[in-house]
Design an enzyme around this catalytic site. Structure first.
Site, PDB file in Angstrom:
ATOM      1  CG  HIS A   1      54.843 -14.600 -77.828  1.00  0.00           C
ATOM      2  ND1 HIS A   1      53.994 -15.511 -77.251  1.00  0.00           N
ATOM      3  CD2 HIS A   1      54.048 -13.670 -78.418  1.00  0.00           C
ATOM      4  CE1 HIS A   1      52.740 -15.157 -77.466  1.00  0.00           C
ATOM      5  NE2 HIS A   1      52.755 -14.045 -78.177  1.00  0.00           N
TER       6      HIS A   1
ATOM      7  CG  HIS B   1      57.719 -16.921 -69.685  1.00  0.00           C
ATOM      8  ND1 HIS B   1      57.926 -17.950 -70.581  1.00  0.00           N
ATOM      9  CD2 HIS B   1      58.808 -16.913 -68.876  1.00  0.00           C
ATOM     10  CE1 HIS B   1      59.083 -18.539 -70.320  1.00  0.00           C
ATOM     11  NE2 HIS B   1      59.638 -17.919 -69.297  1.00  0.00           N
TER      12      HIS B   1
ATOM     13  CE1 TYR C   1      48.055 -22.460 -74.921  1.00  0.00           C
ATOM     14  CE2 TYR C   1      48.141 -20.076 -75.215  1.00  0.00           C
ATOM     15  CZ  TYR C   1      48.668 -21.245 -74.682  1.00  0.00           C
ATOM     16  OH  TYR C   1      49.807 -21.200 -73.914  1.00  0.00           O
TER      17      TYR C   1
END
Length: 456
Positions: free
Chosen positions: A372, A342, A357
């Protein structure tokens, strides 16, 4: 009068709801009848209002509460710059105190402080954008404390705190009453409220999002319908609690424009015998969140897991969203199930409360964090990608367990503080988790012929 919900401890009873007009009294009859500010309040109390919005804000967004207290909060000596200060706290982000950086950043969990440190001195700003003076923006902090706030209270005049404990419970005393907040729960302390933090389990650390000029609300559900995500009934508000005794030298520490000021008084600020209104501190248990997910193919956007949002004037664009990644079933067919690769016009700060995660096999640890920034590429690390495609298309339903990650997402690009960039817990090798991603591109003779024919 609402019936309190028992909190498992006689000091921790709650009222239930989000955005309700609540009322609570620790002494029967302490709330005035039929008016807010009578000439003489019951029991000789003082009436005092706290406003979280302008007087003329639309009714559905107008926030205020009335306190009935033993002495008014104005009874203190003048504020002076606090000594010592905490210069790691920022609420104004510019070239002089923070930097821009498009690199993917990750921090390891912080060690407990070496010296006695309370919640105020344990706050360190990681990043943020905007200005508390301009009433627009946000800051993201970490806290790391090992001692209670003794004989003092904290007041944040800059914005609302959303506190995410990761290690150690917080016993928070507010002017509306007491909150017991455990890892896996969150607490929202609105702008202007005085509060004190006790640490019953010893050292405690966690995350704090602070928003300027607005307040958190529940996201609209759209086509999901009337139910799902965070239910209003699961938000808990404290019930009235007070103390009436002398506290010589009691200190109020106020955060004002990112700077700390202190004022001395001789009584506890937690002397509110009764209160009513809709501007209140509250908490929420993240395990009560009802997640939604894709049930056939592809990966849902993370916005589907929004717990709370602080909107901007532009529809669908948030100053700050609080999003979680809780335990849930993954059932999508012939789909890459972890989060996709992404680049985002929004900026994403992530933390991990417990467990692991799904997109990071290594390095992202409970108590750690990552950032990010706007349009910075991110996504699953090499191990997570390779393990996922190795399972093939025949993998059946799978439940993700023992996890609670979260994200603060904002439309504003954050500047990163010097403290965060120079922290010994900054992971300089974070980028290495993607370096091993190799090309899987293959072209057969048939596909080459097809490509040539399509190009003619």
């Amino acid at each position: 009068m609402e019936k309190p919900i028992h909190g498992g401890d006689y000091d921790y009873d709650y009222l239930s709801g989000f955005g309700n007009h609540f009322s609570s009294e620790a002494v029967a009859g302490a709330l005035p009848a039929a008016q807010n500010s009578p000439l003489i309040c019951p029991y000789g109390l003082y009436a005092e209002q706290i406003s979280g919005t302008s007087f003329t804000s639309p009714r559905n967004r107008n926030l205020c509460s009335w306190f009935y207290r033993i002495k008014p909060s104005v009874t203190h000596e003048p504020f002076k710059p606090r000594v010592p200060s905490n210069e790691r706290i920022l609420s104004e982000f510019n070239n002089s105190n923070s930097s821009t950086n498009p690199t993917q950043l990750r921090w390891k969990p912080m060690d407990a402080p070496d010296s006695p440190t309370d919640f105020i001195d344990g706050l360190s700003t990681v990043c943020g954008s905007g200005s508390s003076f301009m009433r627009h923006g946000y800051a993201i902090h970490m806290y790391n404390a090992n001692k209670p706030m003794d004989n003092c209270a904290f007041c944040n005049a800059d914005g609302d705190f959303l506190i995410v404990p990761q290690q150690g419970r917080l016993f928070i005393t507010t002017e509306c009453g007491k909150l017991k907040v455990s890892p896996g729960e969150i607490a929202i302390l609105p702008q202007g409220f005085r509060f004190s933090v006790n640490l019953p389990d010893g050292p405690s650390r966690g995350y704090v999002a602070e928003i300027f000029g607005t307040h958190f609300q529940l996201p609209d559900l759209g086509p999901i319908g009337a139910n799902g995500l965070a239910a209003p009934r699961d938000f808990l508000v404290p019930t009235a609690w007070y103390e009436d005794k002398s506290y010589p030298g009691y200190t109020i520490v106020q955060k004002f424009g990112g700077e700390l000021f202190s004022a001395v008084q001789d009584f506890s600020p937690f002397n509110v015998v009764a209160w009513h209104g809709n501007y209140v501190p509250y908490k929420y248990d993240l395990s009560k969140f009802c997640p939604y997910n894709t049930v056939l193919f592809d990966h849902s956007d993370p916005s589907i897991n929004t717990v709370l949002t602080a909107p901007t004037d532009k529809p669908g664009v948030a100053l700050l969203d609080f999003v979680i990644f809780p335990p849930r079933w993954l059932v999508a067919e012939h789909t890459f199930r972890p989060p996709y690769y992404h680049r985002n016009c929004m900026s994403e700060f992530m933390g991990l409360i417990h467990g692991g995660y799904e997109a990071k096999a290594d390095g992202f640890l409970p108590g750690g964090a990552s950032l990010h920034n706007c349009m910075t590429p991110h996504g699953p690390d090499t191990k997570s990608y390779e393990a996922t495609i190795a399972r093939g298309n025949d993998v059946g339903p799978h439940k993700i367990t023992d996890t609670m990650a979260f994200m603060f997402e904002s439309c504003l690009i954050p500047r990163i503080t010097q403290w965060a960039l120079e922290s010994p817990f900054l992971d300089p090798d974070y980028y290495q988790c993607w370096i091993g991603l190799r090309s899987h591109f293959t072209v057969t003779e048939t596909s080459e012929i097809t490509t040539l024919q399509n190009g003619q």
